[in-house]
Design an enzyme around this catalytic site. Structure first.
Site, PDB file in Angstrom:
ATOM      1  N   HIS A   1       8.336   5.126   2.281  1.00 24.89           N
ATOM      2  CA  HIS A   1       7.189   4.675   1.509  1.00 24.89           C
ATOM      3  C   HIS A   1       7.046   3.148   1.516  1.00 24.89           C
ATOM      4  O   HIS A   1       5.967   2.595   1.728  1.00 24.89           O
ATOM      5  CB  HIS A   1       7.326   5.179   0.080  1.00 24.89           C
ATOM      6  CG  HIS A   1       6.188   4.811  -0.817  1.00 24.89           C
ATOM      7  ND1 HIS A   1       6.166   3.666  -1.562  1.00 24.89           N
ATOM      8  CD2 HIS A   1       5.038   5.459  -1.097  1.00 24.89           C
ATOM      9  CE1 HIS A   1       5.047   3.606  -2.269  1.00 24.89           C
ATOM     10  NE2 HIS A   1       4.350   4.692  -2.002  1.00 24.89           N
TER      11      HIS A   1
ATOM     12  N   ASP B   1       9.694  -1.233  -4.156  1.00 29.01           N
ATOM     13  CA  ASP B   1       9.417   0.061  -3.549  1.00 29.01           C
ATOM     14  C   ASP B   1      10.724   0.737  -3.157  1.00 29.01           C
ATOM     15  O   ASP B   1      11.763   0.490  -3.770  1.00 29.01           O
ATOM     16  CB  ASP B   1       8.491  -0.154  -2.341  1.00 29.01           C
ATOM     17  CG  ASP B   1       7.490   0.958  -2.166  1.00 29.01           C
ATOM     18  OD1 ASP B   1       7.921   2.106  -1.988  1.00 29.01           O
ATOM     19  OD2 ASP B   1       6.272   0.693  -2.199  1.00 29.01           O
TER      20      ASP B   1
ATOM     21  N   SER C   1      -1.119   4.676  -3.605  1.00 26.51           N
ATOM     22  CA  SER C   1      -0.031   3.835  -3.112  1.00 26.51           C
ATOM     23  C   SER C   1      -0.440   3.090  -1.857  1.00 26.51           C
ATOM     24  O   SER C   1      -0.001   1.967  -1.605  1.00 26.51           O
ATOM     25  CB  SER C   1       1.196   4.693  -2.793  1.00 26.51           C
ATOM     26  OG  SER C   1       1.852   5.122  -3.945  1.00 26.51           O
TER      27      SER C   1
END
Length: 746
Positions: free
Chosen positions: A228, A184, A398
């Site tokens: 994220h 990520d 996600s």
């Protein structure tokens, strides 16, 4: 990287990366170059970029693929991949070295990234081992579907929605003993919700626990300038004592930063995929395959179907690592799934909200002949950790995929015999999902292109895993597998042979002289011993000639399990033929019809396959043990559970070795103790070899609880003559004990 356009659609110029929602990357396919190409291997974009004497970066692809059919863990996968890459790439690397060109070799996908001019490109393309030269395109991160600050809470709604908290209370596990990973944007490792489960500990030992091929952090410690990766990791593991945002807060985590901020590169994703198989120290040295994670979450992907990254996914699966992916944020249109999630080997998750409504943005369909996503999980207004020590709410597939990844950790923690058994775990997830029929993409059944198999249910998944989900004789769900140019007539296509509707059928055009249909088990590899073939009810009596074939991987390893023969169909007996065969373990079954054209045309209404237990390769075979006393080693392969082998007391480790007579493909071991014995735990490792003296690990040492039911130890198929059990502990008696060893073979 080149992206293969989705079948039936105009080739797209843009693919997208899914991070916090719609995050993008650009892949230019472009029109055909009018200039005569020196080699059809060279993509038009590469030729154009180097046309004026300049340099460009490009990917070199090679024909040779690694054979992983005998791999049983990360070491085997790495060795096989590296051997093929070394032999394939040496001449191209020499050309790059001679030209003084920058280059990076990747063993996990047998590719090389080179920066060079037109002359070097032409020289490389002329090599016979090279199959393609493709452009290197940047991967750009775009805006999120939704993201905002979130207020404090206890157990989050999404954790309760999948009943993960019921697993904690009902089974007493929160994922202990399992390691999850994320590829990520990085992670704030010392976030209050994450630091307690970081494998590097609160002191911050980042060797083997953190990988950053792109840089962008102020120090060698993990960081996340985007947010994220911290959010997705929090959904897997987060818990600060008050904010219970994670599904499996008892696990340990590691991470790789493949997306530094607003862009990613294919090279970084490949490097991260390699590192996960054998994490290294902070300097990138001293790889440790034994420290590979159990589960990897990947909340990213490119729009449309592509085989890119399939080598990585395959390597992880063969090493016993579960590959969790998001399906994409390009809904509500059909056939919008992103890759790698849309690939058959990846396990993809869609998103739904707190009211059990599928998210409009959640991608639907694979663009191929199988359903994607595999299931759906909470992905709308999900609250999790964000950099700075706080919490935020975000939406996107996600956010959904980490729920699935962490649920696998819960399953493997509670049911250790399933650890590393990716295919059977897929079956558990699929069969325990709550069905959600949906007609939005013309797939009205319990399995459809919006929800896949349904809503993720962690508690039901653990229940099913404990119950040994597939009994012998059970019909196994099938989907149309990898078929190139599968013939069909309008409204009569190959997928109709597995739609459960006898009124629909596959029809082969009358001018075809050969037909072959490949079918894949939707839950992963299974053992089967029976196939039935049914013609439409109105078809007259006829004889069809066909062979039954099976595959472990499903692309190039098909072999004939029932030779070509004539089979007679009769309306009086339901137009159905049953073909029995020795138990076969694999991903796929195929029917091959060699004789045509057919008059009347070839029509098949239904094809079904049924589960089997597999044959026992160990029974009656010669055995040896490190200690022999009155309870002789042969007792454990005599088919009688009342007799048993026992080693000497207080002398661990003890070994028990069976000689199968010749290399045999095995995929599971079953161990029992005599009926009526009290429960106990024995610690056992499984290894194998072909010369009787050199043994390599098949399953690392683990503790197994023996009770009324057999202990099942599953693994990826391996081809060995000798199988050795090494006992290092027994909670009820200071010796190794075994009444029966069954080795299931294909």
């Amino acid at each position: 990287m080149m992206i293969t356009p989705v079948r039936g659609r105009r080739p797209r110029k843009t693919a997208y990366l899914l991070l916090l929602g719609l995050l993008g990357w650009t892949v230019t396919t472009g029109p055909a170059d009018a200039e005569p190409a020196p080699s059809p291997k060279i993509a038009a974009e590469v030729r154009a970029e180097a046309a004026d004497g300049g340099e460009t970066s490009f990917w070199v692809r090679f024909a040779r693929k690694a054979d992983l059919s005998a791999a049983t863990g990360p070491v085997d996968v790495i060795d096989a991949r590296k051997a093929v890459a070394t032999s394939s790439q040496k001449d191209v690397l020499a050309l790059a070295e001679a030209a003084g060109a920058d280059h990076t070799a990747f063993w996990i996908s047998n590719t090389v990234l080179v920066t060079g001019d037109r002359a070097l490109i032409d020289r490389i393309a002329a090599r016979p081992e090279v199959t393609a030269i493709e452009p290197d395109e940047p991967i750009e991160l775009h805006t999120a579907v939704a993201r905002r600050a979130g207020a404090m809470a206890g157990v989050e709604w999404n954790v309760e929605k999948i009943r993960a908290d019921d697993v904690w209370s009902g089974y007493g596990t929160k994922g202990e003993g399992i390691v999850v990973a994320g590829i990520d944007t990085g992670v704030q490792w010392n976030h209050p919700a994450l630091v307690g489960s970081y494998r590097g500990g609160a002191a911050g030992n980042h060797d083997y626990n953190w990988y950053n091929p792109e840089g962008g952090c102020p120090s060698a410690a993990p960081c996340d300038v985007n947010g994220h990766g911290t959010h997705t990791m929090g959904t897997m593991v987060g818990d600060d004592g008050v904010n219970q945002v994670g599904v499996a807060p008892g696990v340990k985590w590691i991470a790789a930063k493949a997306c530094p901020s607003t862009t990613c590169t294919a090279a970084s994703l490949l490097l991260a995929g390699q590192w996960m198989l054998a994490p290294t120290d902070a300097s990138g040295d001293n790889p440790r395959p034994d420290l590979a994670p159990d589960v990897i979450n990947n909340s990213w992907g490119g729009m449309g179907y592509s085989e890119w990254y399939s080598d990585v996914v395959h390597s992880w699966t063969q090493a016993g690592i579960f590959p969790a992916f998001s399906i994409g944020n390009d809904g509500p249109g059909c056939e919008t799934g992103s890759s790698p999630g849309a690939q058959l080997g990846a396990y993809a998750t869609g998103a739904f909200d707190a009211n059990d409504v599928i998210a409009p943005f959640s991608s639907r369909g694979s663009g191929m002949s199988w359903f994607k996503p595999d299931l759906a999980a909470p992905g709308v207004d999900v609250r999790s950790s964000v950099p700075g020590g706080g919490y935020g709410v975000a939406s996107g597939t996600s956010m959904a995929s980490p729920h699935t990844a962490a649920t696998v950790a819960l399953i493997w923690s509670e049911v250790p015999r399933l650890r590393g058994m990716v295919d059977l775990t897929r079956t558990v997830l699929n069969d325990s999902a709550v069905p959600m029929p949906d007609t939005s993409c013309a797939s009205a059944g319990d399995v459809n292109a919006a929800w896949g198999n349904g809503k993720l249910d962690a508690y039901a998944a653990v229940q099913l895993a404990l119950a040994n989900p597939v009994a012998p004789g059970t019909e196994l769900p099938l989907a149309v597998g990898y078929n190139v140019g599968l013939p069909g007539t309008p409204d009569h296509w190959g997928y109709m042979t597995v739609d459960g509707d006898p009124a629909t059928y596959w029809e082969v055009p009358s001018d075809r002289v050969f037909a072959n249909i490949n079918l894949a088990f939707t839950g992963g590899r299974r053992t089967f011993d029976k196939v039935t073939v049914t013609l439409p009810a109105g078809e007259p009596a006829r004889t069809l000639r066909f062979a039954v074939r099976a595959a472990y991987e499903g692309f190039s390893d098909y072999s004939t399990v029932v030779p070509e023969a004539d089979h007679s169909f009769n309306p009086a007996t339901g137009n159905k033929v049953t073909v029995t065969l020795p138990p076969v373990h694999g991903c796929c079954v195929a029917l091959q019809f060699p004789a045509g054209p057919w008059s009347p045309t070839l029509k098949i209404a239904e094809i079904e396959a049924f589960s089997a237990t597999g044959k026992n390769a160990a029974q009656g075979r010669p055995v040896t043990a490190s200690h022999v006393q009155g309870y002789v080693p042969g007792n454990a392969v005599d088919g009688n559970t009342a007799t048993y082998w026992e080693s000497g007391n207080n002398a661990f480790p003890q070994t028990y070795t069976v000689d199968l007579g010749a290399p045999v493909k095995i995929h599971q071991a079953e161990l029992t103790l005599p009926p009526g014995w009290p429960a106990r735990t024995q610690t056992i490792a499984v290894s194998g070899g072909n010369d009787g003296s050199t043994f390599v690990p098949i399953v690392a040492s683990r503790a197994y609880t023996f009770g009324a039911s057999p202990v099942t130890v599953g693994f990826n198929m391996t081809n060995v003559r000798y199988v050795r059990l090494t006992f290092t502990g027994n909670t009820a008696w200071p010796a190794a004990q075994l009444s029966e060893l069954r080795l299931l073979a294909s």
